[in-house]
Design a protein around this motif. Sequence first.
Motif, PDB file in Angstrom:
ATOM      1  N   LYS A 262      21.041  63.469   0.958  1.00  0.00           N
ATOM      2  CA  LYS A 262      20.630  61.956   1.355  1.00  0.00           C
ATOM      3  C   LYS A 262      21.613  61.103   1.719  1.00  0.00           C
ATOM      4  CE  LYS A 262      16.739  62.165  -1.752  1.00  0.00           C
ATOM      5  NZ  LYS A 262      16.185  61.749  -2.878  1.00  0.00           N
ATOM      6  N   LEU A 263      23.152  61.457   1.081  1.00  0.00           N
ATOM      7  CA  LEU A 263      24.124  60.701   1.504  1.00  0.00           C
ATOM      8  C   LEU A 263      25.043  61.110   2.521  1.00  0.00           C
ATOM      9  CD1 LEU A 263      25.606  60.340  -2.064  1.00  0.00           C
ATOM     10  CD2 LEU A 263      24.576  58.489  -0.693  1.00  0.00           C
ATOM     11  N   SER A 264      24.358  62.388   3.427  1.00  0.00           N
ATOM     12  CA  SER A 264      25.075  63.045   4.411  1.00  0.00           C
ATOM     13  C   SER A 264      26.388  63.620   4.065  1.00  0.00           C
ATOM     14  CB  SER A 264      25.216  62.057   5.703  1.00  0.00           C
ATOM     15  OG  SER A 264      24.054  61.576   5.950  1.00  0.00           O
ATOM     16  N   LEU A 265      26.544  63.950   2.769  1.00  0.00           N
ATOM     17  CA  LEU A 265      27.957  64.680   2.417  1.00  0.00           C
ATOM     18  C   LEU A 265      27.730  66.197   2.250  1.00  0.00           C
ATOM     19  CD1 LEU A 265      29.146  62.215  -0.327  1.00  0.00           C
ATOM     20  CD2 LEU A 265      29.879  62.460   2.125  1.00  0.00           C
ATOM     21  N   ASP A 266      28.569  67.075   2.566  1.00  0.00           N
ATOM     22  CA  ASP A 266      28.479  68.338   2.320  1.00  0.00           C
ATOM     23  C   ASP A 266      28.592  68.890   0.828  1.00  0.00           C
ATOM     24  OD1 ASP A 266      28.362  68.369   5.074  1.00  0.00           O
ATOM     25  OD2 ASP A 266      30.261  68.981   5.394  1.00  0.00           O
ATOM     26  N   ARG A 267      29.631  68.434   0.283  1.00  0.00           N
ATOM     27  CA  ARG A 267      30.045  68.812  -1.020  1.00  0.00           C
ATOM     28  C   ARG A 267      31.201  67.772  -1.676  1.00  0.00           C
ATOM     29  NH1 ARG A 267      32.258  72.208   2.414  1.00  0.00           N
ATOM     30  NH2 ARG A 267      34.625  72.597   2.145  1.00  0.00           N
ATOM     31  N   PHE A 268      31.576  68.248  -2.735  1.00  0.00           N
ATOM     32  CA  PHE A 268      32.710  67.503  -3.310  1.00  0.00           C
ATOM     33  C   PHE A 268      33.844  68.540  -3.451  1.00  0.00           C
ATOM     34  CE2 PHE A 268      29.749  64.139  -4.557  1.00  0.00           C
ATOM     35  CZ  PHE A 268      30.485  63.003  -3.944  1.00  0.00           C
ATOM     36  N   ASP A 269      34.924  68.772  -2.969  1.00  0.00           N
ATOM     37  CA  ASP A 269      36.051  69.512  -3.293  1.00  0.00           C
ATOM     38  C   ASP A 269      37.207  69.268  -4.153  1.00  0.00           C
ATOM     39  OD1 ASP A 269      35.002  71.283  -1.463  1.00  0.00           O
ATOM     40  OD2 ASP A 269      36.472  71.350   0.309  1.00  0.00           O
ATOM     41  N   LEU A 270      37.738  70.058  -4.943  1.00  0.00           N
ATOM     42  CA  LEU A 270      39.061  69.810  -5.803  1.00  0.00           C
ATOM     43  C   LEU A 270      40.076  69.352  -4.854  1.00  0.00           C
ATOM     44  CD1 LEU A 270      38.711  72.696  -8.182  1.00  0.00           C
ATOM     45  CD2 LEU A 270      37.520  70.527  -8.534  1.00  0.00           C
ATOM     46  N   PRO A 271      40.754  68.477  -5.572  1.00  0.00           N
ATOM     47  CA  PRO A 271      41.825  67.871  -4.617  1.00  0.00           C
ATOM     48  C   PRO A 271      43.104  69.087  -4.392  1.00  0.00           C
ATOM     49  CG  PRO A 271      42.344  67.165  -6.866  1.00  0.00           C
ATOM     50  CD  PRO A 271      40.958  67.925  -6.862  1.00  0.00           C
ATOM     51  N   SER A 272      43.301  69.465  -3.230  1.00  0.00           N
ATOM     52  CA  SER A 272      44.315  70.490  -2.956  1.00  0.00           C
ATOM     53  C   SER A 272      45.500  70.234  -1.853  1.00  0.00           C
ATOM     54  CB  SER A 272      43.541  71.627  -2.160  1.00  0.00           C
ATOM     55  OG  SER A 272      42.901  71.012  -1.086  1.00  0.00           O
ATOM     56  N   GLY A 273      46.137  69.017  -2.091  1.00  0.00           N
ATOM     57  CA  GLY A 273      47.223  68.590  -1.500  1.00  0.00           C
ATOM     58  C   GLY A 273      47.056  67.631  -0.432  1.00  0.00           C
ATOM     59  N   GLN A 274      45.832  67.022  -0.419  1.00  0.00           N
ATOM     60  CA  GLN A 274      45.568  66.113   0.373  1.00  0.00           C
ATOM     61  C   GLN A 274      46.569  64.921   0.862  1.00  0.00           C
ATOM     62  OE1 GLN A 274      43.137  67.347  -1.510  1.00  0.00           O
ATOM     63  NE2 GLN A 274      41.549  68.074  -0.231  1.00  0.00           N
ATOM     64  N   ASP A 275      46.884  64.779   2.060  1.00  0.00           N
ATOM     65  CA  ASP A 275      48.000  63.695   2.085  1.00  0.00           C
ATOM     66  C   ASP A 275      47.551  62.379   2.495  1.00  0.00           C
ATOM     67  OD1 ASP A 275      50.385  62.695   2.888  1.00  0.00           O
ATOM     68  OD2 ASP A 275      50.609  63.545   4.835  1.00  0.00           O
TER      69      ASP A 275
END
Length: 290
Positions: A262-275
């Motif tokens: 309903k929110l058009s989101l695939d999933r939530f991922d764990l943080p992995s070094g996002q910049d």
Amino acid sequence: MKNDQILTSAFQKFTMFFLLLMLPFSLYAKVKIVLGLTGTVFKDDLKNFMDWENYLEHKISDFDVQIRFSKTYAEMNTLIKENKVDIAYVCNSSYTKLDKDGTGKILVIPIFDGSDQYYSYIIAKKNSRFNSLADFKGAIFAFTDPESNSGATAPSYYMLSHGMDPKTFFKSYIYTYEHGESIKAVIDGFVDGASVDNIVYTRFAQKHPEQIEQLKIVQILGPYTNSPIVARSALPKKQFEMLQKAFATMHLDPYGKSILEKLSLDRFDLPSGQDFSNVAKMLEVIEQRQ
């Protein structure tokens, strides 16, 4: 004396019985978790975000989840710093400030359309003369929030980098404090253009296709790392891990998956070094120019 001893003994027994009776309730008292929401979310989706509350309580029965809204991003950061909000869906520019202060840490990153990155859309009416940010000189413009990356930071940085001062470039500008409201302001002709989150723009288009047809995207800025869900730094480790697992496995749960869809989101991922360094750099430049 004897009667006093009998009364005292009886009172002690009653007290002990009462404490034993209340023990199960105290042992199973739920932990209050406050979930913060800001203008990062599309107002029409509030019912879906309220379902997060039910989902988290469904996954973690020990938690009593309560939602708290704030009008501005700065207010939400203050609530997190004061430990009045435990986790919150914040803008990535808000997160960079929490990270710099050591008062917030990433819980999870939302994934939209297979990506952990998003964009700032500069929008205008389809039949207007505007085809880039530079065309809005002397026009009326809508920013979202002073601390919104896609709604203020990104376009302001771009303008400053190209010799345009956001404070004097426009005839006037406003803050709507919600991306959906910025979109509506352009549609209604209240402003000539606006800068908005592309994820919210997509959600608006899905819910109001006939209205979005009146608009055009005149410029795209980015990409930037998606706005994260953060936790206050002082949140106990066990609670942090339980919440993180609940979000990270949301797409595997039928009820959770329905909310994400309903929110058009695939999933939530764990943080992995996002910049987030590009956002931090933009904020630094803007602050130096103020």
